[in-house]
Design a protein around this motif. Structure first.
Motif, PDB file in Angstrom:
ATOM      1  N   MET B 341       0.835  -1.201   0.000  1.00  0.00           N
ATOM      2  CA  MET B 341       0.000   0.000   0.000  1.00  0.00           C
ATOM      3  C   MET B 341       0.872   1.254   0.000  1.00  0.00           C
ATOM      4  N   THR B 342       1.931   1.224   0.806  1.00  0.00           N
ATOM      5  CA  THR B 342       2.817   2.383   0.915  1.00  0.00           C
ATOM      6  C   THR B 342       3.514   2.670  -0.407  1.00  0.00           C
ATOM      7  N   LEU B 343       4.033   1.631  -1.027  1.00  0.00           N
ATOM      8  CA  LEU B 343       4.764   1.831  -2.278  1.00  0.00           C
ATOM      9  C   LEU B 343       3.842   2.209  -3.432  1.00  0.00           C
ATOM     10  N   ALA B 344       2.660   1.608  -3.475  1.00  0.00           N
ATOM     11  CA  ALA B 344       1.713   1.969  -4.541  1.00  0.00           C
ATOM     12  C   ALA B 344       1.369   3.448  -4.438  1.00  0.00           C
ATOM     13  N   ASP B 345       1.194   3.910  -3.228  1.00  0.00           N
ATOM     14  CA  ASP B 345       0.900   5.319  -2.999  1.00  0.00           C
ATOM     15  C   ASP B 345       2.048   6.190  -3.505  1.00  0.00           C
ATOM     16  N   CYS B 346       3.265   5.838  -3.141  1.00  0.00           N
ATOM     17  CA  CYS B 346       4.430   6.622  -3.564  1.00  0.00           C
ATOM     18  C   CYS B 346       4.578   6.608  -5.084  1.00  0.00           C
ATOM     19  N   LEU B 347       4.257   5.491  -5.692  1.00  0.00           N
ATOM     20  CA  LEU B 347       4.356   5.364  -7.150  1.00  0.00           C
ATOM     21  C   LEU B 347       3.375   6.328  -7.825  1.00  0.00           C
ATOM     22  N   LEU B 348       2.147   6.377  -7.327  1.00  0.00           N
ATOM     23  CA  LEU B 348       1.143   7.282  -7.918  1.00  0.00           C
ATOM     24  C   LEU B 348       1.555   8.733  -7.703  1.00  0.00           C
ATOM     25  N   ILE B 349       2.081   9.046  -6.523  1.00  0.00           N
ATOM     26  CA  ILE B 349       2.505  10.418  -6.243  1.00  0.00           C
ATOM     27  C   ILE B 349       3.647  10.806  -7.185  1.00  0.00           C
ATOM     28  N   GLN B 350       4.576   9.890  -7.394  1.00  0.00           N
ATOM     29  CA  GLN B 350       5.702  10.196  -8.271  1.00  0.00           C
ATOM     30  C   GLN B 350       5.220  10.452  -9.700  1.00  0.00           C
ATOM     31  N   ARG B 351       4.214   9.684 -10.130  1.00  0.00           N
ATOM     32  CA  ARG B 351       3.681   9.908 -11.482  1.00  0.00           C
ATOM     33  C   ARG B 351       3.102  11.303 -11.629  1.00  0.00           C
ATOM     34  N   SER B 352       2.510  11.796 -10.547  1.00  0.00           N
ATOM     35  CA  SER B 352       1.813  13.087 -10.640  1.00  0.00           C
ATOM     36  C   SER B 352       2.769  14.236 -10.909  1.00  0.00           C
ATOM     37  N   ILE B 353       4.056  14.090 -10.518  1.00  0.00           N
ATOM     38  CA  ILE B 353       4.981  15.213 -10.762  1.00  0.00           C
ATOM     39  C   ILE B 353       5.769  15.037 -12.059  1.00  0.00           C
ATOM     40  N   GLN B 354       5.485  13.949 -12.755  1.00  0.00           N
ATOM     41  CA  GLN B 354       6.186  13.737 -14.021  1.00  0.00           C
ATOM     42  C   GLN B 354       5.314  14.120 -15.205  1.00  0.00           C
ATOM     43  N   GLY B 355       5.932  14.431 -16.326  1.00  0.00           N
ATOM     44  CA  GLY B 355       5.170  14.828 -17.525  1.00  0.00           C
ATOM     45  C   GLY B 355       5.361  16.290 -17.743  1.00  0.00           C
TER      46      GLY B 355
ATOM     47  N   LEU D 343      -7.345  23.833 -11.287  1.00  0.00           N
ATOM     48  CA  LEU D 343      -7.089  23.023 -12.476  1.00  0.00           C
ATOM     49  C   LEU D 343      -5.716  22.363 -12.430  1.00  0.00           C
ATOM     50  N   ALA D 344      -4.731  23.079 -11.921  1.00  0.00           N
ATOM     51  CA  ALA D 344      -3.389  22.480 -11.824  1.00  0.00           C
ATOM     52  C   ALA D 344      -3.458  21.247 -10.927  1.00  0.00           C
ATOM     53  N   ASP D 345      -4.206  21.370  -9.849  1.00  0.00           N
ATOM     54  CA  ASP D 345      -4.382  20.247  -8.939  1.00  0.00           C
ATOM     55  C   ASP D 345      -5.035  19.063  -9.648  1.00  0.00           C
ATOM     56  N   CYS D 346      -6.092  19.317 -10.376  1.00  0.00           N
ATOM     57  CA  CYS D 346      -6.798  18.242 -11.100  1.00  0.00           C
ATOM     58  C   CYS D 346      -5.893  17.609 -12.149  1.00  0.00           C
ATOM     59  N   LEU D 347      -5.071  18.418 -12.769  1.00  0.00           N
ATOM     60  CA  LEU D 347      -4.156  17.918 -13.804  1.00  0.00           C
ATOM     61  C   LEU D 347      -3.157  16.938 -13.183  1.00  0.00           C
ATOM     62  N   LEU D 348      -2.604  17.296 -12.026  1.00  0.00           N
ATOM     63  CA  LEU D 348      -1.636  16.418 -11.367  1.00  0.00           C
ATOM     64  C   LEU D 348      -2.309  15.131 -10.900  1.00  0.00           C
ATOM     65  N   ILE D 349      -3.534  15.254 -10.388  1.00  0.00           N
ATOM     66  CA  ILE D 349      -4.254  14.071  -9.931  1.00  0.00           C
ATOM     67  C   ILE D 349      -4.531  13.137 -11.116  1.00  0.00           C
ATOM     68  N   GLN D 350      -4.914  13.718 -12.237  1.00  0.00           N
ATOM     69  CA  GLN D 350      -5.208  12.897 -13.413  1.00  0.00           C
ATOM     70  C   GLN D 350      -3.945  12.163 -13.885  1.00  0.00           C
ATOM     71  N   ARG D 351      -2.796  12.833 -13.811  1.00  0.00           N
ATOM     72  CA  ARG D 351      -1.546  12.174 -14.204  1.00  0.00           C
ATOM     73  C   ARG D 351      -1.265  10.961 -13.330  1.00  0.00           C
ATOM     74  N   SER D 352      -1.645  11.065 -12.063  1.00  0.00           N
ATOM     75  CA  SER D 352      -1.300   9.986 -11.128  1.00  0.00           C
ATOM     76  C   SER D 352      -2.011   8.678 -11.466  1.00  0.00           C
ATOM     77  N   ILE D 353      -3.165   8.751 -12.135  1.00  0.00           N
ATOM     78  CA  ILE D 353      -3.878   7.498 -12.439  1.00  0.00           C
ATOM     79  C   ILE D 353      -3.558   6.987 -13.845  1.00  0.00           C
ATOM     80  N   GLN D 354      -2.704   7.703 -14.540  1.00  0.00           N
ATOM     81  CA  GLN D 354      -2.336   7.266 -15.887  1.00  0.00           C
ATOM     82  C   GLN D 354      -0.981   6.584 -15.888  1.00  0.00           C
ATOM     83  N   GLY D 355      -0.741   5.750 -16.848  1.00  0.00           N
ATOM     84  CA  GLY D 355       0.546   5.032 -16.940  1.00  0.00           C
ATOM     85  C   GLY D 355       0.303   3.587 -16.632  1.00  0.00           C
TER      86      GLY D 355
END
Lengths: 355, 355, 355, 355
Positions: B341-355, D343-355
């Motif tokens: 659970m901890t790592l899945a959370d960190c993985l999603l958070i890391q995705r959010s700052i990428q792109g 919107l910036a917040d929503c954009l980051l959240i949306q990125r987190s569920i993609q990939g």
């Protein structure tokens, strides 16, 4: 949301890099009408600041705090409480040669992998300097706890293989290493000076005792009081582990020996022993809360070490600058601050379900 | 907000008492389009459930999971994923005599002080039964990690004074105690049976190894990966401590020995040793993440103990019912679930700052 | 974290799709020792459920609630309170023809763009059915508010161009449309039946009055009480707008007319008018809290409409099934529930800073 | 946690009172490697600052921003981004006579009831001055949105009874009132000067258009995009209501007229009309997002008003100082900032569920 905040109702957010213009902290959720001045904060900041003794780093930072908001006519207003500490002794040249190399044991490499960029000056955001902000916030938390008669004492229990053989809270601030035992303190200091001469560093164990905590703080399931305290302590950069009460030794005890029998002490429900460290089912029991943390030897050493540069080529490194040979005495106030923030938060949460 | 949730983007909320109609879990933030069936969940639930072997409790709970929402035509939809487990073997009569007495080592007293009321049947919300929900949520988290090639193995490193002398991940599920060493496992099992005969219980150490975790997970400052993992692990009822990498032993090492030198392994940045346990500055380094937790001896023992009743008068207690003499083998899947659970959370958070 | 939770201290998480096995809700943060039974919940569920009158959908759902946890011997325990409602009348065949087409005004297209997958049966997670869980949680919140003497009344102020000309709270539950004016109610009902005959639908305005709210609830800056209430209301699928007190009409008033003069009513600080709607600077003032929300005409209509199919080709659609020609009477209890959850949360937060 | 933060992944925390030493903002969750300088921030701050034209307050505040952390060598680092604005024009004497009296329409009374103490100088934390920090944070959010080609324009649609009759985004910054119609702007300005001469104030409506927002942002259930935007907008002190797309007028439309038919525009799924305001089921549809907010007439007027003093005795008050007769032109950049943060917040959240 990238890890710069701590707490649920007493919510602390810190900012600042070691070599930027300033560091600071904002606390959202401070109850109103608590008397507070900059002096209250400065006392603890002075216990953490560099250059305080011969066994700490000789860097000079006066760490003068300025309250920017949330206090009016000497008491808190209930609005966001912000505090600022300007950086002064920024010898950036000490660090410019670290631009292209990864210091072993430091976060240089992992920050770069995480963010794709890093402020290489003195560790930037990963610098221990950030903990000054925690100490400032902790001083505010302590004011809340004081009203509830809760006190927190942390102290250096061991440095390397030298261990305190008694715990006298009255002597902690009377020796440079913040040990609860004057004799052991002397030996610890000798060991630290030895390590410094060898261009090396030493670790240790810090113990914390929280007195006066009423039964009922902490939440069952995921936010147990010990889970929160563990989170708080492991968020300090230099910590390798934590144990409560009997700790790892409990794994070699039988249940009949480990269970703390309940007993009636002057009409109060107490336990005869305290292997649980003052927490049962994640909730404070009214006994002293006791835990120990493992402090690693500082990674910044003047000794030559093997590493890689940005191009992944082997390189040698000697970390210059003025570093702490043993960080324990300066971590003690940080530990107290994190414990205070955690308990203040639990106290406010507990109030919300009462009435 | 009373501690029933865990995680930031992969947010798990559990509910349920051990002797109520059902327990369950809701996960908010599951990414869509992950293949998922009840069978995927059941595999891990079966590793945790009571009655699985002669050295665990003999209570019978089939722990059949039902997915209530968030999955459509065999894959996750991105909406709240809810799972339910009906309680079956509720021998409430085993517990009714505990209504007026505090079991040593249990949360009976602290729940009462916190809430002013408690469901005394089998520990209610404080029962280890709640961890079945964590295991179910962890199984979902593992699916996310599997896509990223991250694997987690926990195992019983020691029971009492018997310690595994080697780590062979392949044998963990081949012995009842879930040790990574078949010879040690045999001795551990013997010790556990001994303790049970004495109406007593035993503790142990569980070690976890996370492989394939990319560098960059975890957040600096308060939400360091080790801080989050510590929070996760200490939230399991029976845990007394945690240490990462070299752990408490690091406090007796010098910095030059403790620092892990960076080196180039086939073009990758790695470290020659792993005293840091795979985490630098709170962020994963790409090395295996390694930590150990101290599991206390279970508090429920058939041996007679001293305690108090609700009127604070001395009383004797023998905890009846069918309890685990050593909880380590059943905690192993819970540890894996919390780590996942901890790592899945960190993985999603890391995705959010990428792109 | 994908939007399935609401609240900070009184934290509500819902789950479930309209055509899955069940929907449900977990509340984390319910104060202990509040008397609560399933009957308390059912009263409000019955006000929301389909098939309650000739002007609502004729679908049959008994919406029987089951409390799964958090209540023991008739009162809340302070642990996670979970409630389950099994789905019964799942005529999935009504919806299978909607698999390949986007219904105008519905979330079919946007769910697909967001998640890449959608449960097309009856709107899945986007279905108004989800609001039954809110009503159940709201019933618990109302119990907390009742102890603080706070009451909430919502009612249908207008349907299409028919507007109530008086507000009599006593008659709201005495007419099918939940209007505060029996004469207007009759006309509203006629309008709704007219629309249904035309295979069409109608919107309306719902007004809410909160009485007995003490001054001091709500937080300055981002979590103003009106901001939270707006969040709460706009989270109901069918709402197009909200206004407090004088609302949009305030934009045509001068400050001297709009400002509510403070006055002393029997020793209490009150205001002579209430253009502010009972909230000043985001904090309740002690006056009645008053707001209105715009309810759109339901998107599911039997009339033929233009749309696209999954291949982006033009298509005609008639939304079959049994739909509400005007959703106002069934939204009234949902509005009350969201208002109750918001206020209960503010009440707990306010308690945490007192003492 | 007392309302000083906004957002989930892009988390903004503000601090500061109007007459304290400084105000400021910390953003936790800024993605790394975004080019950013103080000039980028200053542009929007200058659009909000007092004294910018003859129709705003004549107070002088240069509102110079200083970036304290989170930016290194011209780009964001991913760590906490802090910005500070020192207060300059603190004519506290203008306010000292407000110590013992409640200004109508202001938060003086409610702050006192909530906190038991208040900083009476210029509204303290309740002052509109706090919105400068939002504008600074919004400028950072806009940089994130710019990378995703999302643009936000807010403008004054009406002042009192004068309404813009066309929308030309190109002229907004070319008139003092920030209207999208030069002719209407002239009339609005005349109305505002009239009101000022009468020692009075005027309200208005601000409309916002968000272009380029991809389909898929926003979360179903409680965190619908419109619910978040409503929260964001109503958190601005001076706002009385919000409506999306057709808004309150939708309540008088039939479903067949209100539903936006899907159509294929050059291969893209679009809608022929946009009564929904670009949001379906709480998720952006790819159409322009359109909403309007009601701005009340400022409460600070020089005209004499009835009120009470601290002893609840009747009193007269004329609010001295230099105030805005209509706040719309200065609220426009605040609205844009809050929309950008959301919107910036929503954009980051949306990125987190993609990939």
């Amino acid at each position: 949301m990238a890890g710069n905040s701590f707490g649920q109702l007493f919510k602390v957010t810190t900012f600042g890099e070691s070599h930027g213009p300033a560091i600071g902290v904002v606390i959202d959720g401070v109850p109103p009408r608590i008397p507070l001045t900059e002096k209250d904060i400065q006392v603890d900041l002075d216990r953490r600041r560099p250059g305080q003794s011969k066994i700490t780093t000789q860097r000079k930072e006066s760490d003068q705090v300025e309250i920017l908001s949330g206090v009016f006519e000497g008491q808190t207003t209930g609005t966001a409480l912000a505090m600022l500490i300007r950086n002064q002794d920024q010898r950036s040249k000490d660090y410019s040669d670290l631009k292209d190399i990864f210091r072993p044991g430091h976060a240089d490499y992992t920050f770069l992998k995480k963010f794709g960029v890093r402020d290489y000056r003195g560790g930037g955001r990963a610098s221990g300097r950030e903990t000054a902000c925690r100490v400032a916030a902790g001083a505010v938390a302590k004011k809340i706890l004081a009203k509830a008669s809760i006190t927190i004492h942390a102290y250096t229990l061991s440095v390397g293989d030298v261990k305190a053989t008694k715990v006298d809270l009255a002597v902690i601030e009377k020796n440079l290493v913040r040990a609860p035992d004057m004799d052991a303190a002397e030996k610890m200091i000798a060991r630290i000076e030895e390590a410094r001469k060898d261009c090396d560093s030493l670790g240790g164990v810090i113990e914390t005792v929280i007195q006066g905590c009423p039964a009922g703080l902490g939440d069952p399931v995921f936010d147990k009081l010990n889970a929160r305290l563990a989170h708080a302590m492991l968020s300090i950069g230099t910590i390798r582990g934590i144990e409560f009460g009997a700790g790892f030794a409990a794994t070699q005890m039988r249940g009949s020996a480990h269970n703390d029998p309940f007993c009636n002490k002057n009409g109060a429900v107490r336990t005869a022993t305290n292997h649980a460290g003052g927490i049962l089912g994640g909730i404070s029991s009214g006994e002293n809360i006791v835990f120990r943390i493992a402090v690693k030897p500082p990674s910044s050493i003047a000794k030559e070490q093997e590493t890689l540069d940005l191009e992944k080529k082997p390189a040698k490194i000697q970390v210059k600058g003025r570093h702490d040979p043993c960080i324990c005495p300066r971590v003690v106030p940080v530990v107290e601050a994190m414990a205070a923030m955690t308990l203040a938060d639990c106290l406010l949460i507990q109030r919300s379900i009462q009435g």
